[in-house]
Design an enzyme around this catalytic site. Structure first.
Site, PDB file in Angstrom:
ATOM      1  N   GLU A   1       5.099  -5.144   8.485  1.00  0.00           N
ATOM      2  CA  GLU A   1       3.687  -5.018   8.072  1.00  0.00           C
ATOM      3  C   GLU A   1       3.125  -6.340   7.546  1.00  0.00           C
ATOM      4  OE1 GLU A   1       3.669  -0.339   6.600  1.00  0.00           O
ATOM      5  OE2 GLU A   1       3.625  -1.926   5.114  1.00  0.00           O
TER       6      GLU A   1
ATOM      7  N   HIS B   1      -0.806   5.047   9.567  1.00  0.00           N
ATOM      8  CA  HIS B   1       0.574   5.553   9.616  1.00  0.00           C
ATOM      9  C   HIS B   1       0.588   6.891  10.340  1.00  0.00           C
ATOM     10  CE1 HIS B   1       0.222   2.883   6.126  1.00  0.00           C
ATOM     11  NE2 HIS B   1       1.505   2.624   6.245  1.00  0.00           N
TER      12      HIS B   1
ATOM     13  N   HIS C   1      10.728  -3.802   3.007  1.00  0.00           N
ATOM     14  CA  HIS C   1      11.103  -2.386   2.859  1.00  0.00           C
ATOM     15  C   HIS C   1      11.567  -1.824   4.190  1.00  0.00           C
ATOM     16  CE1 HIS C   1       6.902  -1.896   4.202  1.00  0.00           C
ATOM     17  NE2 HIS C   1       6.965  -0.595   4.188  1.00  0.00           N
TER      18      HIS C   1
ATOM     19  N   HIS D   1       0.819  -1.230   0.000  1.00  0.00           N
ATOM     20  CA  HIS D   1       0.000   0.000   0.000  1.00  0.00           C
ATOM     21  C   HIS D   1       0.849   1.275   0.000  1.00  0.00           C
ATOM     22  CE1 HIS D   1      -0.261  -0.697   4.660  1.00  0.00           C
ATOM     23  NE2 HIS D   1       0.797   0.012   4.385  1.00  0.00           N
TER      24      HIS D   1
END
Lengths: 284, 125
Positions: free
Chosen positions: A240, A59, A193, A12
């Site tokens: 995540e 976030h 990431h 996302h």
């Protein structure tokens, strides 16, 4: 009765949303990524559910450091796109499904998962980018969405095992909702990431590919992967990926892999995407 | 007994755990305030004065003024909160990530296009 027909996972990345909002999807940098979702857009046009139970993480948009719920279920009638510091994304307001959400909350809490119930919340790129990737830029989203936010910002997030078991509880909750609804569960975020520090930019393709393989074929074992493996091997933000296990826990023991896509990079991130249809053999 | 922190030996990485969150509470809450357009405008018009409205320590304020993201992270900042600062500056996650690695934007972009930073040699201190 309501039934879960399919599960989808997708990254996302906020820059994907920005590329769509700013009309850059045909640029050489972005075109290969969006080509990877062309099949998915055709598939979802034929398999549009009534409701998406969308697992994502906030976030630092709806939740600051004042309140940090580990699992939060959105029970509101609607959810506005959040202003994350550059204005609200020009995407439709998300329409919730308060009746199903309330039913799930009650059922899942009674199965010993202490959810936080949210009746007012803006939703950030974690939720809106997956919708944009699958549905493009419609005037209104074609189905209802129950946002389900998981804390992966302040360590520790819930374990993979906890997430997987929550998915199983979610399945039991949705299976006993009286209304005839087609429900999909989406797990978003990842893949490898790292956005911070001198190690930013870490990508681990072998980790990601194995994660997708095992999510399909041996989720029980994958769920036992400890946190340290995610943060060390897939980057601090790669954690995540535990959210994908909520999706997988909600599906059958055997699933049919309809589609897989993997692409590096989107901004700082490895993008992974799966479409899984229920195979008809329920988990014990 | 101290908590087990097996992530302490990951190179170039600060895990935003309870201890870091405590250290950075006010820094991160200042960042949250930048989600409102009026606050963004006020911050850009007078950064030092705006920072002085927050009970942050001087080191944290200096790190913000210098846009030293590694320093902000060491002082308890979390990248998703710090994102409100670089968004206010009109910058992307990729810009901030390049800064933190000490690479130029172009070098960082090229590294990502070539498949990203390899895990090899980057898993243990």
């Amino acid at each position: 009765m309501a039934r879960i027909t399919a599960g989808i996972t997708t990254s996302h990345v906020p820059a994907i949303g920005a590329a769509m909002d700013l009309g850059k999807t045909a640029e050489p940098y972005w075109a290969p990524l969006f080509r990877g979702y062309e099949f998915s857009r055709r598939w979802i046009a034929e398999h549009t559910p009534d409701v998406i139970f969308l697992v994502y993480n906030d976030h630092a948009s709806a939740f600051s450091l004042d309140i940090i719920p580990t699992f939060a279920i959105g029970c509101a009638e609607s959810f506005q796109p959040a202003d994350e510091g550059w204005g609200r994304r020009p995407v439709p307001v998300v329409q919730g499904h308060p009746e199903l959400a309330a039913h799930i909350a009650q059922s899942v809490i009674q199965q010993d998962f202490d959810l936080t119930i949210i009746n007012r919340m803006d939703v950030d790129h974690g939720l809106t980018v997956p919708l944009s990737l699958l549905f493009g830029q419609p005037a209104a989203w074609p189905c209802r969405v129950i946002p389900f936010a998981v804390n992966v910002v302040q360590y520790p997030p819930p374990s993979g095992q906890r997430c997987y078991q929550l998915g199983q509880a979610l399945r039991r909750a949705i299976d006993c909702f009286d209304e005839d609804l087609d429900v999909q569960v989406w797990g978003t975020g990842g893949m490898s990431h790292q956005l911070q520090g001198p190690r930013a930019g870490l990508i681990n393709q072998p980790f990601d590919r194995e994660f997708m393989d095992r999510l399909v074929s041996e989720p029980d074992a994958l769920a036992r992967k400890p946190h340290i493996d995610y943060v060390r091997l897939a980057g601090s933000e790669g954690i995540e990926l535990v959210m994908w296990l909520i999706m997988r826990g909600a599906l059958d023991a055997t699933v049919r892999e309809v589609y897989r896509f993997y692409h590096v990079p989107a901004s700082n991130t490895a993008v992974g995407h799966l479409i899984l249809e229920n195979g008809g053999v329920q988990q014990p | 007994m101290a908590l087990d922190k097996p992530y302490a030996d990951i190179p170039g990485t600060t895990i935003f755990d309870a201890e870091q969150a405590r250290r950075g509470y006010h820094l991160n809450m200042f960042c949250m305030s930048l989600m409102k357009p009026d606050n963004r405008a006020r911050f850009l018009a007078g950064q030092r004065a705006y920072l002085d409205e927050w009970p942050m320590n001087e080191e944290q304020k200096q790190a913000v003024l210098a846009r030293d993201y590694n320093r902000m992270i060491a002082l308890g900042g979390n990248v998703y909160f710090l994102a409100k600062i670089f968004a206010t500056d009109g910058q992307s996650f990729q810009h901030a990530a390049a800064l933190m690695t000490g690479m130029t934007q172009q070098e960082y972009l090229q590294m990502m296009l070539a498949g990203g930073r390899s895990p090899e040699g980057n898993l243990y201190r």
